[in-house]
Design a protein around this motif. Sequence first.
Motif, PDB file in Angstrom:
ATOM      1  N   ASP A  91       0.707  -1.126   0.034  1.00 49.69           N
ATOM      2  CA  ASP A  91      -0.081  -0.021   0.202  1.00 49.69           C
ATOM      3  C   ASP A  91       0.970   1.435   0.163  1.00 49.69           C
ATOM      4  O   ASP A  91       1.011   1.899   1.421  1.00 49.69           O
ATOM      5  N   TYR A  92       1.156   1.815  -0.983  1.00 51.08           N
ATOM      6  CA  TYR A  92       2.418   2.863  -1.097  1.00 51.08           C
ATOM      7  C   TYR A  92       1.691   4.498  -1.312  1.00 51.08           C
ATOM      8  O   TYR A  92       2.701   4.874  -0.330  1.00 51.08           O
ATOM      9  N   ARG A  93       0.259   4.182  -0.482  1.00 48.02           N
ATOM     10  CA  ARG A  93      -0.610   5.446  -0.332  1.00 48.02           C
ATOM     11  C   ARG A  93      -0.155   5.632   1.043  1.00 48.02           C
ATOM     12  O   ARG A  93      -0.336   6.806   1.595  1.00 48.02           O
ATOM     13  N   ALA A  94      -0.842   4.326   1.496  1.00 47.83           N
ATOM     14  CA  ALA A  94      -0.106   4.638   3.414  1.00 47.83           C
ATOM     15  C   ALA A  94       0.864   4.735   3.448  1.00 47.83           C
ATOM     16  O   ALA A  94       1.186   5.409   4.490  1.00 47.83           O
TER      17      ALA A  94
ATOM     18  N   SER B  36       4.907   3.401  -6.560  1.00 46.21           N
ATOM     19  CA  SER B  36       5.564   3.968  -5.600  1.00 46.21           C
ATOM     20  C   SER B  36       7.367   4.974  -5.753  1.00 46.21           C
ATOM     21  O   SER B  36       7.545   4.512  -4.528  1.00 46.21           O
TER      22      SER B  36
END
Length: 345
Positions: free
Chosen positions: A293-296, A327
Motif C-alpha cells: 500500500d504505497y499510499r499508506a 511507488s
Amino acid sequence: MQTRCYNITDIALQRAKIEEAAAVIRAGGLVAMPTETVYGLGCSAFDPAAISRVFAAKGRPQDNPLIVHIAALSQLQTVCSVVPSDALALAARFWPGPMTMILPKSASVPPEVTAGLDTVAVRFPSHPVANALIAAAGVPIAAPSANLSGSPSPTTAQHVKNDLDGRIDLILDGGPCKWGLESTVIDLCSHPYALLRPGSVTLSDLQNVLPETVADKALFHDVAPGEKVRSPGMKHRHYAPHSPLTAIMGGGQASSEYIFTVFNPDTDAVLCFDEFLPRFKKVPCVAFGPEADYRAQARQLFAALRLLDENRYACIYAQCPPEIDASLAVVNRLKRAAGFHIVNV
Ligand code: TXA
Ligand code: MG
C-alpha cells in the motif's frame, strides 16, 4: 516571538481566523498552512523581506528556490511571463492538487523567491485551508515545506511546532496531511519535459497528458558535489533522520531476513512494513504501512522518520518497496533519507 496556533475545522465558521492569518501574510509575516501534501511555511510571494525571513526561520540554503502557491488559475498569468498550452493542459487535469510546474517567471516575482533563476515553481493546492488563506491574502503565497531545513517535511501541525515554534507568527492546524509527501514537480522549461520530484501525481499520470515527459536522471543517484542539477533541491541533503539509514530493497520477506543477519538489537532500529511488526517486536521498530500500500506508506513515512529521530541509532534499516510508477515517490524519499545507501537483497 510567540507562535500562535489555530485549529481550523470549519472555514466558514472560522473566517475571522483565516482573515487574521491573511493579514499576517500581507504585513510580511510567516504563516504555516496545511496542504494536501505537507505543511508549508507561507509568506507573500511579492515581499522580499518576508521571503528572507522564511529562509532564516528554516535555515534554508539561499540557492534553493520556493514554490509559489496560487488559489485561482488567473493568478498563473501574474507569476509567469508565458503560460504555454501544455501548462494549461496539466492544470486542467491536476489542479487544484499536488502538482507543481516550473515555468518562465514574470517580473513581478522577486529574485529572492526563485533564488535568482528565471523560472518559477507554481502550485495550486487543493486543501481548503490553503485555498482560503491564499484567496484572503490577495497575493500568491511562497511556501517551502514548514520544517527545519534537512528534516523530513511536516505532515501535522505538531511537527511544524516541534521545528519552528518561536520562529514564525502563526500555525494553522488543519489536521494530518492527506498525501504526506511533497508535490510532484515537473519542469516545463526543459526539452523533453522532466519530472524533477515524484509525488502523488505519477510519471505515467503526467505522460497521459504530455507523453514526451521523462524522469530526470538525477532522481536515481546521489548528486555529486559540483554536479549540475535541474532543481536545486536535488543536491541538498533531505528527509534524513539524524541516525544513518540504510534502505533494503527486495520483497518484504527477503528484506526482513537480511535485516536479521546484520541487525544489532542494542544499537539499531527498523523501519518496517506493517506485516513485519510482529517479527521485529523485540527491537526498536516503527511501521509505515502495509507492504503493497504505497499510499499508506507515503502518508506515514515522514511521521515514522520523525519518531525514529527521537533516539540515536547506529543504523536504521528500512524496508523499501520495489521501484515502480506507483511507488516512485516513496522510494525516492527513502533513498534520499538513506543518502542513497541501498542494499539490494
Ligand atoms: O508539496 C509541496 O510542494 C510543498 C507544499 C508546502 O506545497 N512544498 C514543498 O516546497 O515541498 P519545498 O521548498 O520544500 O520544495 C520545493 C522544491 C525544491 O526541491 C526546489 O529546489 C524546487 O522545488 N524548485 C523550486 N523552484 C524551482 C525552480 N524554479 N526550478 C527548479 N526547481 C525548483
Ligand atoms: Mg522541503
